[in-house]
Motif scaffolding. Structure first.
Motif, PDB file in Angstrom:
ATOM      1  N   PHE A 242      28.307  57.821 133.840  1.00 51.58           N
ATOM      2  CA  PHE A 242      27.352  58.820 133.351  1.00 51.58           C
ATOM      3  C   PHE A 242      26.391  58.217 132.336  1.00 51.58           C
ATOM      4  O   PHE A 242      26.687  57.213 131.683  1.00 51.58           O
ATOM      5  N   GLU A 243      25.243  58.893 132.212  1.00 53.29           N
ATOM      6  CA  GLU A 243      24.253  58.442 131.231  1.00 53.29           C
ATOM      7  C   GLU A 243      24.474  59.153 129.911  1.00 53.29           C
ATOM      8  O   GLU A 243      24.289  58.598 128.835  1.00 53.29           O
ATOM      9  N   ARG A 244      24.876  60.391 129.980  1.00 48.59           N
ATOM     10  CA  ARG A 244      25.159  61.153 128.764  1.00 48.59           C
ATOM     11  C   ARG A 244      26.146  62.277 129.092  1.00 48.59           C
ATOM     12  O   ARG A 244      26.380  62.580 130.259  1.00 48.59           O
ATOM     13  N   GLU A 245      26.674  62.885 128.034  1.00 44.90           N
ATOM     14  CA  GLU A 245      27.582  64.019 128.210  1.00 44.90           C
ATOM     15  C   GLU A 245      26.947  65.244 127.566  1.00 44.90           C
ATOM     16  O   GLU A 245      26.421  65.152 126.444  1.00 44.90           O
ATOM     17  N   VAL A 246      26.979  66.353 128.281  1.00 44.50           N
ATOM     18  CA  VAL A 246      26.453  67.598 127.717  1.00 44.50           C
ATOM     19  C   VAL A 246      27.486  68.696 127.920  1.00 44.50           C
ATOM     20  O   VAL A 246      28.417  68.558 128.724  1.00 44.50           O
ATOM     21  N   SER A 247      27.293  69.777 127.180  1.00 46.85           N
ATOM     22  CA  SER A 247      28.151  70.946 127.401  1.00 46.85           C
ATOM     23  C   SER A 247      27.294  72.180 127.301  1.00 46.85           C
ATOM     24  O   SER A 247      26.211  72.164 126.690  1.00 46.85           O
ATOM     25  N   ILE A 248      27.793  73.231 127.921  1.00 48.47           N
ATOM     26  CA  ILE A 248      27.087  74.508 127.800  1.00 48.47           C
ATOM     27  C   ILE A 248      28.090  75.560 127.345  1.00 48.47           C
ATOM     28  O   ILE A 248      29.249  75.555 127.784  1.00 48.47           O
ATOM     29  N   ILE A 249      27.629  76.397 126.437  1.00 45.89           N
ATOM     30  CA  ILE A 249      28.439  77.520 125.955  1.00 45.89           C
ATOM     31  C   ILE A 249      27.800  78.770 126.546  1.00 45.89           C
ATOM     32  O   ILE A 249      26.593  78.989 126.366  1.00 45.89           O
ATOM     33  N   ALA A 250      28.604  79.547 127.265  1.00 40.51           N
ATOM     34  CA  ALA A 250      28.065  80.726 127.940  1.00 40.51           C
ATOM     35  C   ALA A 250      28.986  81.905 127.677  1.00 40.51           C
ATOM     36  O   ALA A 250      30.176  81.723 127.392  1.00 40.51           O
ATOM     37  N   ALA A 251      28.432  83.094 127.780  1.00 42.03           N
ATOM     38  CA  ALA A 251      29.237  84.303 127.560  1.00 42.03           C
ATOM     39  C   ALA A 251      28.982  85.289 128.681  1.00 42.03           C
ATOM     40  O   ALA A 251      27.863  85.380 129.199  1.00 42.03           O
ATOM     41  N   ARG A 252      30.027  86.014 129.046  1.00 43.80           N
ATOM     42  CA  ARG A 252      29.880  87.098 130.029  1.00 43.80           C
ATOM     43  C   ARG A 252      30.501  88.362 129.440  1.00 43.80           C
ATOM     44  O   ARG A 252      31.590  88.319 128.857  1.00 43.80           O
ATOM     45  N   ALA A 253      29.771  89.455 129.589  1.00 43.69           N
ATOM     46  CA  ALA A 253      30.238  90.755 129.085  1.00 43.69           C
ATOM     47  C   ALA A 253      30.897  91.533 130.222  1.00 43.69           C
ATOM     48  O   ALA A 253      30.786  91.164 131.391  1.00 43.69           O
ATOM     49  N   ALA A 254      31.551  92.632 129.856  1.00 44.51           N
ATOM     50  CA  ALA A 254      32.262  93.436 130.852  1.00 44.51           C
ATOM     51  C   ALA A 254      31.323  93.960 131.932  1.00 44.51           C
ATOM     52  O   ALA A 254      31.728  94.163 133.085  1.00 44.51           O
ATOM     53  N   ASP A 255      30.046  94.177 131.594  1.00 48.05           N
ATOM     54  CA  ASP A 255      29.096  94.694 132.594  1.00 48.05           C
ATOM     55  C   ASP A 255      28.548  93.592 133.503  1.00 48.05           C
ATOM     56  O   ASP A 255      27.673  93.839 134.325  1.00 48.05           O
ATOM     57  N   GLY A 256      29.054  92.363 133.352  1.00 51.20           N
ATOM     58  CA  GLY A 256      28.630  91.262 134.223  1.00 51.20           C
ATOM     59  C   GLY A 256      27.420  90.500 133.713  1.00 51.20           C
ATOM     60  O   GLY A 256      27.021  89.506 134.320  1.00 51.20           O
ATOM     61  N   SER A 257      26.836  90.949 132.599  1.00 52.31           N
ATOM     62  CA  SER A 257      25.679  90.209 132.075  1.00 52.31           C
ATOM     63  C   SER A 257      26.152  88.873 131.492  1.00 52.31           C
ATOM     64  O   SER A 257      27.256  88.773 130.939  1.00 52.31           O
ATOM     65  N   VAL A 258      25.304  87.849 131.650  1.00 48.07           N
ATOM     66  CA  VAL A 258      25.645  86.497 131.189  1.00 48.07           C
ATOM     67  C   VAL A 258      24.539  85.992 130.273  1.00 48.07           C
ATOM     68  O   VAL A 258      23.355  86.177 130.566  1.00 48.07           O
ATOM     69  N   VAL A 259      24.927  85.393 129.158  1.00 50.29           N
ATOM     70  CA  VAL A 259      23.964  84.775 128.237  1.00 50.29           C
ATOM     71  C   VAL A 259      24.447  83.347 127.960  1.00 50.29           C
ATOM     72  O   VAL A 259      25.617  83.141 127.639  1.00 50.29           O
ATOM     73  N   CYS A 260      23.547  82.375 128.125  1.00 48.29           N
ATOM     74  CA  CYS A 260      23.900  80.969 127.875  1.00 48.29           C
ATOM     75  C   CYS A 260      23.167  80.461 126.643  1.00 48.29           C
ATOM     76  O   CYS A 260      21.983  80.758 126.447  1.00 48.29           O
ATOM     77  N   PHE A 261      23.842  79.666 125.840  1.00 49.13           N
ATOM     78  CA  PHE A 261      23.168  78.896 124.788  1.00 49.13           C
ATOM     79  C   PHE A 261      22.559  77.649 125.427  1.00 49.13           C
ATOM     80  O   PHE A 261      22.948  77.270 126.535  1.00 49.13           O
ATOM     81  N   ASP A 262      21.633  77.015 124.725  1.00 50.89           N
ATOM     82  CA  ASP A 262      21.055  75.779 125.247  1.00 50.89           C
ATOM     83  C   ASP A 262      22.140  74.702 125.354  1.00 50.89           C
ATOM     84  O   ASP A 262      23.032  74.627 124.499  1.00 50.89           O
ATOM     85  N   PRO A 263      22.046  73.831 126.367  1.00 52.30           N
ATOM     86  CA  PRO A 263      23.034  72.750 126.468  1.00 52.30           C
ATOM     87  C   PRO A 263      22.958  71.817 125.260  1.00 52.30           C
ATOM     88  O   PRO A 263      21.880  71.575 124.719  1.00 52.30           O
TER      89      PRO A 263
END
Ligand code: AMP
Length: 358
Positions: A183-204
């Motif tokens: 790999f060239e680099r390592e990244v991660s993503i933090i994401a959230a899902r609510a009970a209604d199925g909506s999803v919000v992601c923070f920037d990687p």
């Protein structure tokens, strides 16, 4: 759902930061953790001092709370399932099941259409030698369960690395050999899902490890917009497949052509998301509390560029210097003694947001 008391299994720094976020939204928290006066219990309303799978303690937790969550992924699945019969447990127990065993995890990710390193299950020295042969003598051998911060791993860099005794050296437990990802680099993503199925992601975030432990997370990551999109899409697939409620952290390798390869996922708030408390309107901790309490997800937009650095072991001695910096938020975990490799706190240094950042 009206939630007023949140149970948290696990009493480390992640539980502590969840307890702070919960308190800010008027929730009470109860920590289940065998170690008395743990970092989380110092700031929670109450601690039940018992093992994570103690049936009486779990019953007490269920009776005293409206919802239960956890701050580490090795909560026994049977305990989470038993609890779920009496009280909502978020994220769901099947997320624990998918994340606790690296073989199950890779099969799950592949079934979601997400690329991982190639892999072979290894249950003997002969399995290891056959698997290494398939990967040209290179690979990363890992315990399937209970590995963290690079522990329980052995890297084979070339066919010259002798595998003799490696199966026994990792404890003769079920292992996995992963192909070596250049790999060239390592990244991660933090994401959230609510009970209604909506999803919000923070920037990687772009992550640098030292001695197998996260050292820094830098945002924005130096990746193409298409790479960031691929990470977000992978997160969305995982969250939907698990009918997930709460925050998840997913780590990826990024190849030179921008392709993402999933490494592992943690069904909880994640060290590589600590920067969100300083650089976003709503942190990963508040986002998790909102999700498990049935509240709407918050705004994950980032108002600043930033670098989060873990304070590990004697890094804690530099806190007076960090406190003098006007651009830095210092966060300590209430651990009275430092030891080499122990996470004592973290600092997040803010910079003006660059105009074209991911
Ligand atoms: P893990 O415990 O799976 O997060 O692995 C710890 C670190 O080892 C990762 O952050 C990578 O830097 C490295 N690593 C793990 N798996 C691989 C792999 N298959 N190929 C190359 N490097 C790896």
């Amino acid at each position: 759902m009206t939630v007023s008391t949140i149970g948290i299994i696990g009493g480390g720094q992640l539980g502590r930061m969840l307890a702070i976020a919960a308190a800010r939204l008027n929730f009470r928290t109860i920590i289940l953790e065998p170690q008395a006066d743990c970092p989380a219990a110092q700031l929670a309303n109450r601690q039940i001092v018992a093992a994570y799978d103690d049936p009486a303690a779990l019953a007490e937790l269920a009776a005293a709370c409206d919802v239960v969550t956890y701050e580490f992924e090795n909560v026994p699945v049977a305990a989470a399932e038993a609890l779920s019969a009496n009280i909502p447990v978020y994220p769901p127990a099947k997320a624990l099941e998918a994340a606790q065993d690296r073989l199950v995890e890779k099969r799950f990710l592949n079934a979601c259409g997400i690329s991982t390193a190639r892999f072979h299950a290894v249950e003997s020295q002969a399995d290891l030698e056959a698997a290494l042969k398939d990967f040209g003598g290179q690979g990363v051998l890992k315990t399937r369960r209970l590995g963290y911060d690079g522990k329980g791993q052995k890297v084979f860099r070339s066919a010259a690395d002798n595998p003799d005794g490696a199966y026994a050296a990792l404890g003769a437990v079920p292992l996995i050999l992963e192909s070596f990802v250049a790999f060239e680099r390592e990244v991660s993503i933090i994401a959230a899902r609510a009970a209604d199925g909506s999803v919000v992601c923070f920037d990687p975030a772009e992550n640098v490890h030292r001695h197998g432990i996260l050292h820094t997370s830098t945002v924005p990551a130096a990746i193409l917009p298409s790479t960031a999109d691929a990470a977000r899409q992978a997160a969305e697939k995982i969250l939907a497949a698990l009918s997930y409620i709460g925050v998840i952290g997913i780590e990826f390798f990024v190849l030179a052509d921008g392709t993402v390869i999933a490494n592992e996922m943690a069904p909880r708030v994640h060290n590589s998301g600590h920067w969100t408390e300083a650089a976003c309107v709503v942190s990963q901790f508040e986002q998790h509390i909102r999700a498990v309490a049935g509240l709407p997800l918050g705004n994950a937009d980032r108002h600043s560029d930033c670098v989060m650095q873990n304070l590990i072991g004697d890094d804690i001695l530099a806190v007076p210097d960090w406190l003098r910096r006007p651009d830095t938020l210092v966060h300590l975990y209430g651990k009275t003694e430092w030891r080499a490799g122990r996470k004592m706190g973290h600092v997040t240094t803010l910079q003006r947001k660059s105009p074209v950042s991911g």
